[in-house]
Design a protein around this motif. Structure first.
Motif, mmCIF file in Angstrom:
data_model
loop_
_atom_site.group_PDB
_atom_site.id
_atom_site.type_symbol
_atom_site.label_atom_id
_atom_site.label_comp_id
_atom_site.label_asym_id
_atom_site.label_seq_id
_atom_site.Cartn_x
_atom_site.Cartn_y
_atom_site.Cartn_z
ATOM 1 N N PHE A 139 -3.961 40.974 28.048
ATOM 2 C CA PHE A 139 -3.330 41.853 29.029
ATOM 3 C C PHE A 139 -3.703 41.379 30.120
ATOM 4 O O PHE A 139 -3.128 41.617 31.114
ATOM 5 N N ALA A 140 -4.084 40.257 30.524
ATOM 6 C CA ALA A 140 -4.030 39.043 31.881
ATOM 7 C C ALA A 140 -2.420 39.213 31.916
ATOM 8 O O ALA A 140 -2.255 39.549 33.070
ATOM 9 N N ALA A 141 -1.513 39.298 31.251
ATOM 10 C CA ALA A 141 0.431 38.757 31.516
ATOM 11 C C ALA A 141 0.679 40.640 31.771
ATOM 12 O O ALA A 141 1.939 40.881 32.343
ATOM 13 N N PHE A 142 0.003 41.401 31.538
ATOM 14 C CA PHE A 142 0.769 43.005 31.853
ATOM 15 C C PHE A 142 0.211 43.113 33.271
ATOM 16 O O PHE A 142 -0.524 43.090 33.821
ATOM 17 N N SER A 143 1.609 44.052 33.439
ATOM 18 C CA SER A 143 1.863 44.582 34.519
ATOM 19 C C SER A 143 1.775 45.901 34.795
ATOM 20 O O SER A 143 2.982 46.256 34.091
ATOM 21 N N ARG A 144 1.936 46.814 35.619
ATOM 22 C CA ARG A 144 2.814 47.841 36.154
ATOM 23 C C ARG A 144 4.402 47.439 36.402
ATOM 24 O O ARG A 144 4.970 48.054 35.587
ATOM 25 N N GLU A 145 4.441 46.369 36.951
ATOM 26 C CA GLU A 145 5.531 46.504 37.398
ATOM 27 C C GLU A 145 6.829 45.411 35.824
ATOM 28 O O GLU A 145 7.625 45.870 35.262
ATOM 29 N N ALA A 146 5.950 44.884 35.192
ATOM 30 C CA ALA A 146 6.432 44.409 34.260
ATOM 31 C C ALA A 146 7.128 45.395 32.681
ATOM 32 O O ALA A 146 7.456 45.066 32.708
ATOM 33 N N LEU A 147 5.786 46.797 33.280
ATOM 34 C CA LEU A 147 5.784 47.523 31.961
ATOM 35 C C LEU A 147 7.384 48.310 32.649
ATOM 36 O O LEU A 147 8.074 49.386 31.478
ATOM 37 N N ALA A 148 7.328 48.928 33.972
ATOM 38 C CA ALA A 148 8.747 49.351 34.374
ATOM 39 C C ALA A 148 9.710 48.542 34.507
ATOM 40 O O ALA A 148 11.397 48.812 33.876
ATOM 41 N N ARG A 149 10.051 46.952 34.477
ATOM 42 C CA ARG A 149 11.185 46.514 33.919
ATOM 43 C C ARG A 149 11.531 46.771 33.001
ATOM 44 O O ARG A 149 12.821 46.572 32.590
ATOM 45 N N GLU A 150 10.230 46.264 31.331
ATOM 46 C CA GLU A 150 10.073 46.763 30.385
ATOM 47 C C GLU A 150 11.008 48.409 30.105
ATOM 48 O O GLU A 150 12.073 48.806 28.571
ATOM 49 N N CYS A 151 10.609 49.736 30.432
ATOM 50 C CA CYS A 151 11.207 50.723 30.432
ATOM 51 C C CYS A 151 12.009 51.055 31.018
ATOM 52 O O CYS A 151 13.355 51.961 30.980
ATOM 53 N N GLY A 152 13.126 50.656 32.414
ATOM 54 C CA GLY A 152 13.968 50.590 33.228
ATOM 55 C C GLY A 152 13.772 51.508 33.982
ATOM 56 O O GLY A 152 14.789 52.731 34.847
ATOM 57 N N ALA A 153 12.507 51.657 34.025
ATOM 58 C CA ALA A 153 11.686 52.951 35.115
ATOM 59 C C ALA A 153 11.692 51.994 36.438
ATOM 60 O O ALA A 153 11.789 50.869 37.052
ATOM 61 N N LYS A 154 11.006 52.962 37.328
ATOM 62 C CA LYS A 154 11.235 52.332 38.761
ATOM 63 C C LYS A 154 9.478 52.270 38.607
ATOM 64 O O LYS A 154 8.923 52.947 38.345
ATOM 65 N N SER A 155 8.867 51.390 39.413
ATOM 66 C CA SER A 155 7.931 50.514 39.591
ATOM 67 C C SER A 155 7.521 51.676 40.596
ATOM 68 O O SER A 155 5.743 51.952 39.586
ATOM 69 N N SER A 156 8.049 51.847 41.513
ATOM 70 C CA SER A 156 6.864 53.165 42.318
ATOM 71 C C SER A 156 6.617 54.623 41.243
ATOM 72 O O SER A 156 5.618 54.692 41.587
ATOM 73 N N THR A 157 7.549 54.753 40.727
ATOM 74 C CA THR A 157 7.198 55.869 39.737
ATOM 75 C C THR A 157 6.087 55.741 38.870
ATOM 76 O O THR A 157 5.310 56.381 38.281
ATOM 77 N N VAL A 158 6.178 54.567 37.764
ATOM 78 C CA VAL A 158 4.954 53.885 37.139
ATOM 79 C C VAL A 158 3.726 53.566 37.586
ATOM 80 O O VAL A 158 2.575 54.401 37.435
ATOM 81 N N ARG A 159 3.767 53.203 38.798
ATOM 82 C CA ARG A 159 2.128 53.538 39.566
ATOM 83 C C ARG A 159 1.915 54.333 40.238
ATOM 84 O O ARG A 159 1.037 55.275 40.244
ATOM 85 N N SER A 160 2.834 55.861 40.099
ATOM 86 C CA SER A 160 2.290 56.785 41.126
ATOM 87 C C SER A 160 1.894 57.893 39.216
ATOM 88 O O SER A 160 0.937 58.692 39.852
ATOM 89 N N TYR A 161 2.612 57.607 38.582
ATOM 90 C CA TYR A 161 2.287 57.740 37.101
ATOM 91 C C TYR A 161 0.659 57.110 36.435
ATOM 92 O O TYR A 161 -0.350 57.196 36.057
ATOM 93 N N PHE A 162 0.387 56.137 37.139
ATOM 94 C CA PHE A 162 -0.991 55.403 36.396
ATOM 95 C C PHE A 162 -1.361 54.527 37.579
ATOM 96 O O PHE A 162 -1.250 53.281 37.536
#
Length: 279
Positions: free
Chosen positions: A96-119
């Motif tokens: 869990f400690a290694a997980f972040s929204r930025e890492a999720l954005a990179r994994e999915c090819g999405a914008k970090s701002s989009t992931v942050r706005s969703y979550f």
């Protein structure tokens, strides 16, 4: 008729005939008055129809606007759902400690701002994704195919064999990895396991035992906690070793032995009484 014409354009074309009839009505007043009245009624009716058509067109336009908005919302929700699925896969692989929204954005090819706005709440996202991991295992348990059995022993063994097969699947191993890695720090992970996995499996085992008992007129039940204990031991024997780096596969004989022990423990944990006696 042009339905999109400005209001009254068609109806106003009748003004000139009305004026003509009014001027010509002097020759025959009765005919003139009747004709004028009829034309004026038609003029009013056309104005009313014009209003109705305009209202219909306005409603159609509003419906299109709402449909477009709903489509955008639906697309957003689908994207969020896909991101939660991706987060579940990431959390099954890494702490869990290694997980972040930025890492999720990179994994999915999405914008970090989009992931942050969703979550906006990272903790909420973690819990939602982990709950999905456990919910998948619960669905697998509920979907286990167990043939009807003639005896309680056969019913218990059939279910436990199906459960043993599930213990070796990736979906269960992913869940177990999260449980072992995180539950000591995150108590809610253990709660999810007991509710979604162990509790569901124990209830299913008890249901199969009761159903077998009813086939020959006897009420058979498991004592409290027996199902959870039996299934937990099976899990420790078959699934937990898969998390060890040195694990090279579970021998068929070892799995069969675990199923037989679990079946014996299940039967030992049952009690029965006749339906007539229960009544």
């Amino acid at each position: 008729m042009d339905l999109l014409a400005p209001r009254g354009r068609v109806a106003n074309r009748l003004k000139e005939p009305v004026d003509d009839l009014t001027r010509g009505g002097a020759a025959d007043p009765l005919i003139g008055r009747n004709a004028v009245g009829n034309v004026r009624n038609l003029h009013a009716a056309l104005l009313l129809i014009d209003d109705i058509v305009r209202n219909v067109l306005d409603n159609v336009r509003n419906c299109k606007v709402r449909a477009s908005a709903m489509a955008r919302i639906s697309a957003r929700e689908r994207h969020k759902d896909e991101l939660i699925d991706a987060a579940a896969l990431m959390l099954a692989r890494a702490p869990f400690a290694a997980f972040s929204r930025e890492a999720l954005a990179r994994e999915c090819g999405a914008k970090s701002s989009t992931v942050r706005s969703y979550f906006p709440d990272l903790e909420w996202l973690k819990r939602k994704a982990v709950a999905r991991i456990f919910a998948r295992v619960r669905s697998e348990i509920e979907a286990l195919e167990v043939a009807p059995a003639a005896t309680v022993h056969q019913a218990a063994r059939s279910f436990l064999q199906a459960f043993a097969d599930l213990l070796g699947r990736g979906v269960y191993v992913d869940m177990l990895r999260v449980l072992v890695r995180e539950s000591l720090v995150e108590a809610w992970v253990g709660d999810l396991y007991r509710e979604q996995v162990l509790g569901t499996a124990a209830a299913a085992l008890a249901q199969h035992v009761r159903a077998a008992g009813r086939r020959y007129g006897t009420h058979v039940s498991l004592r409290d906690g027996v199902g959870e204990t039996v299934l937990g031991r099976m899990e420790a024997a078959i699934a937990l070793p898969t998390l060890l780096p040195s694990w090279h596969g579970c021998a068929v004989s070892d799995r069969s032995a675990a199923v037989e022990r679990a079946t014996s423990d299940t039967i030992a944990g049952t009690f029965a009484f006749e339906f007539a006696e229960a009544a």
